[in-house]
Scaffold this active site. Sequence first.
Site, short mmCIF file in Angstrom:
data_model
loop_
_atom_site.label_atom_id
_atom_site.label_comp_id
_atom_site.label_asym_id
_atom_site.label_seq_id
_atom_site.Cartn_x
_atom_site.Cartn_y
_atom_site.Cartn_z
N GLN A 37 -43.11 24.33 3.71
CA GLN A 37 -43.61 24.86 4.97
C GLN A 37 -45.10 24.56 5.15
OE1 GLN A 37 -41.29 28.93 4.55
NE2 GLN A 37 -41.82 28.56 6.68
N HIS A 38 -45.55 24.70 6.41
CA HIS A 38 -46.97 24.72 6.81
C HIS A 38 -47.66 23.37 6.78
CE1 HIS A 38 -46.11 28.88 6.11
NE2 HIS A 38 -46.33 28.84 4.82
N ASP A 77 -38.41 25.86 3.45
CA ASP A 77 -37.77 25.96 2.14
C ASP A 77 -37.37 27.39 1.77
OD1 ASP A 77 -40.43 26.74 1.86
OD2 ASP A 77 -40.88 25.32 0.26
#
Length: 497
Positions: free
Chosen positions: A73-74, A264
Amino acid sequence: MQARLVAGVDTSTQSTKIRITDAQTGALVRFGQAPHPTGTSVDPESWWQAFLEASKQAGGLDDISALAVGGQQHGMVLLDDCGRTVRKALPWNDTRSASDAERLVGMLGAPQRSPDEEDLSGEPLLRGRQRWVRAVGSSPVASLTITKLAWVAANEPDRAARVAAICLPHDWLSWRIAGHGTAENAASAHLDQLFTDRSDASGTGYFDAAHNTYRRDLLAMAFGRSDVTLPRVLQPHETAGIADPSIAGRDVPGGCLIAPGGGDNAMAALGLNMELGDVSISLGTSGVAAAVSPDPVYDMTASVTGFADCTGHWLPLACTINGSRIVDAGRAALGLDYEELSRLALEAPSGASGITLTPYFDGERTPNRPEATATLHGMTLANTTRPNIARAFFEGMLCSQRDCLELVRRLGVDVRRVLLIGGGARNAAVREMAPAILGSDVLLPATDEYVAIGAARQAAWVLSGDDSAPRWPITMQDTLRQPPTPEVYERYVGYRG
């Protein structure tokens, strides 16, 4: 009748893993894996090459009817109007934007803006965090995409000016699998074909998962402009498209369907069949405590992020930058392999004879201390032994995850089961210490790739067209039990402040 196969792709920080799965039973059929480069500035092309290699290792994708991608992520991927990357991607664990995160918080921390915010109090940074939480469920920290965008705008304005689309690692890889973003089709970039899901979008800092809408005003605040393409946010089992025939589905009538994919942590929850009352603690590169919630969660201290999950619910979680790499640091310090370090740690008594590690080696996200470093406390001539130091590394890692568990519990989550997953869960010392430090029995699912399983399960869901995801069996390898040792965690809390 021949089984229909689906592929679950896990594009994590360290590698790409592909799990070929029977869509009806969830049984593993084939598996492939390929590494990613290290570092926190990464050419996305390396993820694509890892996907191709993992596909090869898994015996190819020609017979796959559907696939989904679960991803770290991110991370920030910037594309120009031809679909080319503007700069190397910044993954979640790049902390160069720490000061930009604080700046963004302060920008929303100005005095009262409207009557509905009369209850907000405190200094500007506190008010700013509360307003961010209300807007998108989370307050900016260096991990989130929005802070990385602010860093690019401030430090690389020429590159920022060339950006035509912003996406995340799982979005980008899914788009490439659909046949976009290649040199051959640069003349028609198809940026409008980028797609994502609620779980990954909710980790950007500019998506309101409660109302399923992008907050372009916040994006403009951080990036200086909002006239960029953002991925379409799909529903949990909506078909995103068809995979490029040169990659997957050539032997499947109609081609290989692509599912929305997801972040995830949400994919791991889907892979574990997590339900209300379940909290997973994942020990990977990062450490994550995540719970399934039927409603949005707003933590006004900004310690717990109010992310969405992959089923239409929410996944409040607390995440640490330092996970199993804490044990890696212990191995490096003592010159041991994993098994040797584990055996050495178990020779020491609980509490490591008074030695405590605060394990913020790469800075930290929970608590939010991006500039912090790790510290060993309580060392004396009497207790400074190799076994005690080894044990302190394991206890420090688990106490850090206990912090995350307590933060989730504080929001009213009724914790009924704690599930321990991730590579770190395979370690004998972790299994021995976890229930004592976490303060409860711990369920140990059989070792498997739960992000990839969750992605495969979503792919099977899209393939079936059913209203709910298929129920695949999850094997619990063990229930870990040890008497609680609250004094270990209490001493850790005293040192970390």
